[in-house]
Scaffold this active site. Structure first.
Site, PDB file in Angstrom:
ATOM      1  N   LYS A  66       0.851  -1.190   0.000  1.00 21.40           N
ATOM      2  CA  LYS A  66       0.000   0.000   0.000  1.00 21.40           C
ATOM      3  C   LYS A  66       0.888   1.241   0.000  1.00 21.40           C
ATOM      4  CE  LYS A  66      -3.957   1.639   2.833  1.00 21.40           C
ATOM      5  NZ  LYS A  66      -4.790   1.267   3.992  1.00 21.40           N
ATOM      6  N   SER A 141      -9.648   0.910   3.044  1.00 23.95           N
ATOM      7  CA  SER A 141      -8.832   1.800   2.229  1.00 23.95           C
ATOM      8  C   SER A 141      -7.721   1.097   1.460  1.00 23.95           C
ATOM      9  CB  SER A 141      -8.210   2.888   3.123  1.00 23.95           C
ATOM     10  OG  SER A 141      -7.330   2.323   4.076  1.00 23.95           O
ATOM     11  N   SER A 165      -9.729  -1.656   7.157  1.00 31.42           N
ATOM     12  CA  SER A 165      -9.193  -1.327   5.835  1.00 31.42           C
ATOM     13  C   SER A 165      -8.483  -2.463   5.118  1.00 31.42           C
ATOM     14  CB  SER A 165      -8.240  -0.130   5.930  1.00 31.42           C
ATOM     15  OG  SER A 165      -8.972   1.050   6.173  1.00 31.42           O
TER      16      SER A 165
END
Length: 301
Positions: A66, A141, A165
């Site tokens: 990420k 996310s 997330s």
């Protein structure tokens, strides 16, 4: 990871060939999963991996992270125009540990801007979609990391989980999404969101792969004073222990409050299947006033 490791050990493929395949797939991404593809860095590192490490399942395995993890000399934006052009001077602890184990970072993935969201729609590159159905979301996310694993670009990916997330996208991508206990894994180099809840998590295709990651990424780090001193177990061998000693808990009141009856039915089908496999299934009660306080408390924090 286990299957690819066997291929590498048997010399059916090399780390360089595997990395080239992953980069080729990443370049064909149609889900808006990538912020940056680290082609040059990945190929250079893969080229240095010559002697097979049979006892190290991560040797020569490509992965993605990420884009809210610090990566030395690699653009890191957290999917925000605020950080456009930001190139960190150091690696996050988990990135360093993976590199030390011979894992190859091939790209940085999209997220809800600064990890603040749950849909995968607010990053500066737009919406990240679900590889199984481009009309649907993959969730956030950690949307890009989930999409990259679900699409088969890489066998595992790093994400971060403050509220859900990693776990939520994993459920929408058919993957194993794991959020370790807070403090189990060093957050050094992870951009903070709500530090009393932030945790580093990951996506894999099997529980075993997730256990291998937990084993190498867990443990105290002097650079993160909140990281735990708790002993790091051999989580892989823990999996194979007798299922009769394992309890799976759930909140019946929460499940029954879901409006979509199809989801409720499927949930209970899974519990029945687990019970048939020898797991003890236990309904836990939770005060309703506290349940109702969860969301506002989370937002305040």
């Amino acid at each position: 990871i286990e299957e690819l490791h066997k291929c590498l050990v048997n010399k059916e493929i090399t780390p360089l060939e595997l990395t080239k395949l992953a980069i080729e797939k990443a370049k064909k991404d149609t889900n808006n999963a990538f912020e940056t593809i680290c082609e040059k860095e990945a190929l250079e590192f893969a080229s240095t991996l010559k002697d097979v490490e049979e006892d190290n399942v991560f040797w020569g395995i490509p992965y993605v992270a990420k884009d809210n993890f610090s990566t030395k000399n690699i653009l890191t934006t957290a999917s925000s125009n605020i950080l456009n052009g930001y190139v960190p001077l150091y690696d996050a602890e988990v990135i360093k540990r993976l590199k030390d184990h011979g894992a190859i970072l091939i790209g940085k993935t999209t997220l809800d801007e600064l990890a603040m969201g749950g849909t995968g729609t607010t990053g500066h590159k737009g919406v990240t979609t679900n590889p199984y159905d481009h009309e649907r979301l993959i969730g956030g996310s950690s949307c890009g990391s989930c999409a990259a694993v679900a699409a088969g670009v890489v066998p595992f990916a790093l994400g971060s989980d403050t509220g859900d997330s990693v776990r939520k996208p994993a459920s929408l991508g058919g993957l194993v999404g794991f959020k370790p206990t807070w403090g189990r894994v060093s957050r050094y180099g992870l951009f903070p969101f709500a530090t009393s809840m932030d945790a580093i998590g990951w996506f894999t295709r099997s529980v075993y792969d997730s256990a291998y990651l937990t084993k190498i990424l867990s443990g105290h780090d002097n650079k993160d004073m909140s990281s735990s001193y708790e002993e790091v177990k051999d989580y892989v061998s823990e999996i194979s222990k007798d299922t009769n000693s394992k309890t799976i808990g759930y909140f019946k009141k929460l499940v029954n409050g879901i409006k979509d009856q199809n989801i409720v039915n499927k949930y209970y089908e899974i519990l029945d299947a687990l019970k048939a496999q020898g797991y003890k299934i236990e309904n836990y009660d939770f005060p309703e006033e506290l349940l109702n306080a969860l969301y506002p408390t989370y937002m305040v924090i």
